[in-house]
Design a protein around this motif. Structure first.
Motif, PDB file in Angstrom:
ATOM      1  N   ASP A  47      37.454  58.416  24.037  1.00  0.00           N
ATOM      2  CA  ASP A  47      36.461  57.534  23.408  1.00  0.00           C
ATOM      3  C   ASP A  47      36.473  56.077  23.851  1.00  0.00           C
ATOM      4  OD1 ASP A  47      36.702  55.487  21.061  1.00  0.00           O
ATOM      5  OD2 ASP A  47      38.140  56.961  20.383  1.00  0.00           O
ATOM      6  N   ARG A  48      37.630  55.512  24.206  1.00  0.00           N
ATOM      7  CA  ARG A  48      37.634  54.134  24.727  1.00  0.00           C
ATOM      8  C   ARG A  48      38.295  54.086  26.095  1.00  0.00           C
ATOM      9  NH1 ARG A  48      39.333  50.251  19.674  1.00  0.00           N
ATOM     10  NH2 ARG A  48      37.689  50.968  18.250  1.00  0.00           N
TER      11      ARG A  48
ATOM     12  N   ASN B  35      29.590  48.572  14.871  1.00  0.00           N
ATOM     13  CA  ASN B  35      29.708  49.901  14.244  1.00  0.00           C
ATOM     14  C   ASN B  35      29.081  49.902  12.854  1.00  0.00           C
ATOM     15  OD1 ASN B  35      31.715  48.950  12.495  1.00  0.00           O
ATOM     16  ND2 ASN B  35      33.179  50.568  12.978  1.00  0.00           N
TER      17      ASN B  35
ATOM     18  N   ASP C  47      27.121  54.207  15.816  1.00  0.00           N
ATOM     19  CA  ASP C  47      27.983  55.308  15.343  1.00  0.00           C
ATOM     20  C   ASP C  47      27.178  56.511  14.826  1.00  0.00           C
ATOM     21  OD1 ASP C  47      30.353  54.133  16.054  1.00  0.00           O
ATOM     22  OD2 ASP C  47      31.123  53.880  14.013  1.00  0.00           O
TER      23      ASP C  47
ATOM     24  N   GLU D 143      40.489  52.775  11.180  1.00  0.00           N
ATOM     25  CA  GLU D 143      39.662  51.611  10.866  1.00  0.00           C
ATOM     26  C   GLU D 143      38.272  51.957  10.340  1.00  0.00           C
ATOM     27  OE1 GLU D 143      39.558  50.525  15.086  1.00  0.00           O
ATOM     28  OE2 GLU D 143      38.749  52.519  15.065  1.00  0.00           O
ATOM     29  N   SER D 144      37.768  53.146  10.660  1.00  0.00           N
ATOM     30  CA  SER D 144      36.368  53.438  10.310  1.00  0.00           C
ATOM     31  C   SER D 144      36.172  54.921  10.002  1.00  0.00           C
ATOM     32  CB  SER D 144      35.466  53.072  11.500  1.00  0.00           C
ATOM     33  OG  SER D 144      35.775  53.901  12.614  1.00  0.00           O
TER      34      SER D 144
ATOM     35  N   ARG E 255      29.585  47.134  24.254  1.00  0.00           N
ATOM     36  CA  ARG E 255      28.398  47.069  23.375  1.00  0.00           C
ATOM     37  C   ARG E 255      27.834  45.652  23.375  1.00  0.00           C
ATOM     38  NH1 ARG E 255      30.845  51.005  18.629  1.00  0.00           N
ATOM     39  NH2 ARG E 255      30.313  52.942  19.692  1.00  0.00           N
TER      40      ARG E 255
ATOM     41  N   ARG F  78      36.219  56.895  13.172  1.00  0.00           N
ATOM     42  CA  ARG F  78      37.535  57.239  13.725  1.00  0.00           C
ATOM     43  C   ARG F  78      38.177  58.366  12.927  1.00  0.00           C
ATOM     44  NH1 ARG F  78      39.446  56.081  17.845  1.00  0.00           N
ATOM     45  NH2 ARG F  78      37.929  54.442  18.112  1.00  0.00           N
TER      46      ARG F  78
END
Ligand code: AHR
Length: 338
Positions: free
Chosen positions: A138-139, A244, A272, A59-60, A192, A63
């Motif tokens: 990370d999550r 992000n 990020d 997605e980013s 967040r 990632r």
């Protein structure tokens, strides 16, 4: 040295993109991982560490950097690590399928970056019953402590609090904020948001979040949501908080297309620390990024080795992170790895 690492990461990211996402649970493996578990032995004849990792997707930029960090480490250690990688294309059901297939293969450790926080109890219990430790990367996942071994990653609540403090400085403690949230149900989005909201409530009563919507951690959706915020609220918006940088980069495009000056007319804070947002800060189009470290490959595999050896590990292996502002972006940009 950092440039070399950056170049390697870029190559890894490019090869990921070329690999595409053919199936529902695309399994990408290092060459060694094409062997069966029984054959997974090093040249020296020792049994390899066998690890399955269920990644969220692509997605980013953040990632992609995390995936590259993990795949790079595995690629550097093919003689001792048998690595299996699944790209779940942002779907929890695909991550669950991947975990089940890792259990069937009998891997030593399963790594997971959970796309959302809830819904993991059954499959984690299967892994536990099979004697396979789960490492959250990370999550976080909302499960009881005995269902996973450790969480390696950031304090997203602190990131949200830091974002609120930074925006307060930019707005002199007063103004209207629009918020681009991450994927609904993801710990990175939930925490967040919580950290940011709690900080506003505790310290900045004159700062208001006038609209908040998910942009799913992607640049395209960040742009789309910002366009609709601008249509509805126009000049009332004083700042954007994005969970992000990718969503913020999309929002910056939307602001520019609407004739606004991002970073000046509308202040920005996102999370990020990707290169793109540093470039935007250098260009005067963004103000602050709250760093979140995706380079977790070495810590992940070192932890897997310890778990395989029966050693104890911390329940939360916390990342060390900073806040970066526009005034030092030109100096910082060349040092950024991702
Ligand atoms: O879980 C970390 C978040 O997920 C990053 O902030 C975001 O860019 C990513 O995709």
């Amino acid at each position: 040295m950092k440039r070399v690492i950056a170049a390697i990461l870029t190559v890894c990211i490019a090869s990921l993109a070329l690999g595409g996402c053919a199936g529902a649970t695309t399994e990408k493996t290092t060459p060694a991982a094409t062997q069966s578990k029984a054959e997974a032995v090093s040249k020296a004849g020792n049994k390899k560490l066998t690890v399955g990792f269920a990644q969220i997707g692509q997605e980013s930029g953040w990632r992609d950097a995390e995936t590259a960090s993990i795949q790079f480490y595995a690629g550097q250690h093919v003689d001792t690590i048998d690595f299996k990688f699944a790209d779940a294309q942002q779907k929890q059901e695909n991550q669950i399928k991947a975990i089940k297939s890792f259990i069937e293969m009998g891997v030593d450790v399963i790594g997971l970056a959970p796309v959302v926080e809830t819904g993991w109890d059954a499959v984690f219990t299967e892994a536990k019953d099979a004697g396979i430790p789960i490492v959250l990367v990370d999550r976080k996942a909302k499960v009881s402590d005995d269902l996973y071994s450790t969480f390696i990653g950031s304090d997203f609540i602190t990131e949200g609090q830091n974002a609120a403090d930074e925006l307060a400085k930019l707005l002199n403690n007063k103004g209207n904020v629009v918020e681009l949230e991450g994927t609904v149900g993801a710990s990175a989005a939930n925490d967040r948001k919580k950290g940011f909201d709690d900080q506003l409530a505790a310290k900045y009563p004159d700062m208001k979040v006038i609209a908040s919507q998910t942009g799913d951690f992607t640049r395209a959706k960040g742009k789309e949501v910002m366009e609709s915020f601008l249509k509805t609220y126009g000049n009332k918006i004083n700042a954007v908080y994005a969970h992000n940088d990718d969503m913020m980069l999309g929002a910056i495009e939307a602001m520019k297309e609407a004739g606004m000056k991002p970073g000046k007319d509308i202040k920005t804070v996102s999370c990020d620390g990707v290169k793109g947002i540093f470039q935007a800060m250098v260009d005067g189009e963004a103000n602050v990024t709250v760093e979140c470290n995706p380079l977790l490959g070495p810590q992940f595999f070192e932890t897997c080795q310890k778990l395989k050896a029966g050693e104890s590990v911390e329940k939360w292996i916390k990342s060390q992170e900073s806040v970066f502002r526009a005034d030092t972006a030109a100096k910082d940009l060349p040092t950024r790895v991702y």
